[in-house]
Design a protein around this motif. Sequence first.
Motif, PDB file in Angstrom:
ATOM      1  N   GLY A  19       0.809  -1.213   0.000  1.00 35.00           N
ATOM      2  CA  GLY A  19       0.000   0.000   0.000  1.00 35.00           C
ATOM      3  C   GLY A  19       0.840   1.259   0.000  1.00 35.00           C
ATOM      4  N   ASN A  20       1.905   1.255   0.790  1.00 35.39           N
ATOM      5  CA  ASN A  20       2.776   2.431   0.855  1.00 35.39           C
ATOM      6  C   ASN A  20       3.581   2.620  -0.426  1.00 35.39           C
ATOM      7  N   PHE A  21       3.830   1.541  -1.154  1.00 34.70           N
ATOM      8  CA  PHE A  21       4.480   1.669  -2.459  1.00 34.70           C
ATOM      9  C   PHE A  21       3.614   2.529  -3.380  1.00 34.70           C
ATOM     10  N   LEU A  22       2.334   2.240  -3.414  1.00 33.67           N
ATOM     11  CA  LEU A  22       1.407   3.029  -4.236  1.00 33.67           C
ATOM     12  C   LEU A  22       1.375   4.487  -3.789  1.00 33.67           C
ATOM     13  N   LEU A  23       1.237   4.710  -2.490  1.00 31.94           N
ATOM     14  CA  LEU A  23       1.129   6.072  -1.969  1.00 31.94           C
ATOM     15  C   LEU A  23       2.421   6.858  -2.145  1.00 31.94           C
ATOM     16  N   ALA A  24       3.546   6.228  -1.849  1.00 33.66           N
ATOM     17  CA  ALA A  24       4.833   6.909  -1.987  1.00 33.66           C
ATOM     18  C   ALA A  24       5.128   7.237  -3.447  1.00 33.66           C
ATOM     19  N   GLY A  25       4.775   6.321  -4.352  1.00 36.00           N
ATOM     20  CA  GLY A  25       4.977   6.585  -5.770  1.00 36.00           C
ATOM     21  C   GLY A  25       4.170   7.784  -6.243  1.00 36.00           C
TER      22      GLY A  25
ATOM     23  N   VAL B  19      -1.182  12.667   5.367  1.00 31.26           N
ATOM     24  CA  VAL B  19      -1.985  11.452   5.204  1.00 31.26           C
ATOM     25  C   VAL B  19      -1.084  10.218   5.172  1.00 31.26           C
ATOM     26  N   LEU B  20       0.069  10.358   4.517  1.00 34.72           N
ATOM     27  CA  LEU B  20       1.006   9.240   4.388  1.00 34.72           C
ATOM     28  C   LEU B  20       1.674   8.862   5.705  1.00 34.72           C
ATOM     29  N   THR B  21       1.734   9.798   6.619  1.00 36.49           N
ATOM     30  CA  THR B  21       2.495   9.583   7.850  1.00 36.49           C
ATOM     31  C   THR B  21       2.020   8.365   8.624  1.00 36.49           C
ATOM     32  N   VAL B  22       0.713   8.216   8.777  1.00 35.49           N
ATOM     33  CA  VAL B  22       0.175   7.117   9.594  1.00 35.49           C
ATOM     34  C   VAL B  22       0.543   5.749   9.018  1.00 35.49           C
TER      35      VAL B  22
ATOM     36  N   ALA C 226      -2.421   5.331 -10.967  1.00 32.27           N
ATOM     37  CA  ALA C 226      -2.945   6.120  -9.852  1.00 32.27           C
ATOM     38  C   ALA C 226      -2.378   7.532  -9.868  1.00 32.27           C
ATOM     39  N   ALA C 227      -1.103   7.672 -10.229  1.00 29.98           N
ATOM     40  CA  ALA C 227      -0.468   8.990 -10.270  1.00 29.98           C
ATOM     41  C   ALA C 227      -1.143   9.895 -11.297  1.00 29.98           C
TER      42      ALA C 227
END
Length: 332
Positions: A108-114, A141-144, A279-280
Amino acid sequence: MILEPGILALILLSLITSGTILYALRHIVPILYAWDLKSGSEGQLQLERRTYLLSTLLTWAFVAELTSLLLLVYTAENLHERFTGAMCAAGVFNLNAFGYPALLLKLGNFLLAGCWLVLNRADNSARDYPLIRGKYLFLLVLTVPLLAEGVVLGLYLLNLQPDVITSCCGSLFGSRAVGLGSELAVWPMRPLGLVLLLAYVLNLGSGSFVLRKGRGSYLFALSGLLVLFLGISAILSFVAPYFYELPSHHCPFCLLKADYGYVGYLLCGGLLVGATAAAAVGVLQPFATRPSLRQIIPALQRRAVWLGLTLFTLCFLVATLRIITTDFTLFG
């Protein structure tokens, strides 16, 4: 804890990423409230220097976050020989209660970080930093999930015990297993393949429309995420058995082995990176009308569309080629 270079590297990368996030949190609140590019005050100049530093640090931290997913899977695959009952990375992730949650958080964080990296690239490419507040709100939002990942991953790695007997492929992805993986593995091939094909065609069509007309970004993003979910489901349901030539073997992690040409990295990695690119495109769309971004965002979107379509198509071709060239069949 097992002292392995891969494990130590994962812990170090996690500490770097979490530390960078916490450091950034100290400074983004003043930026969110006091940023005014029209001002020539000393305070504004300090904010500009600070945001340049934060942008650079966060970029490297998120690149490390993306890389650490590959390192996590690779390390788990390499460690399976150390544990009784583990035939591949599936058994290693099953050694304690934190393995699969850590992997899911990584995905999930791969998607968000990208997406954040693409947003940051757009902001840094404009002369007036028009996304400064947007990208740092996104960071909040990403922090959590990022900090949660650091905690869960640490608990997983620190609690790896070599004397633990684990279960592997058959008990995790077999027809009698209980869990999401086993439920996806028993999805019927023909309906799932048809829905996946329709999702891919929708993604291809919407992507072509974005390239030609500059519209359809949200549809392309949503269909890309749908292709990711259905593609992973298809790997579990019927693609993996075609590579193994065994109808009962649905494990996606065994595809990472040299015996199968490491094709799992291509299939799963291609789907994940392609979905992140898709997504980006959707994440960028709300800012496409900003005056300083009218040329920048369409250019970034076109690159992301080409990347997503290329990777999705490559995954489809590799899987389809295997299905039509092997003598094995799942149909009586």
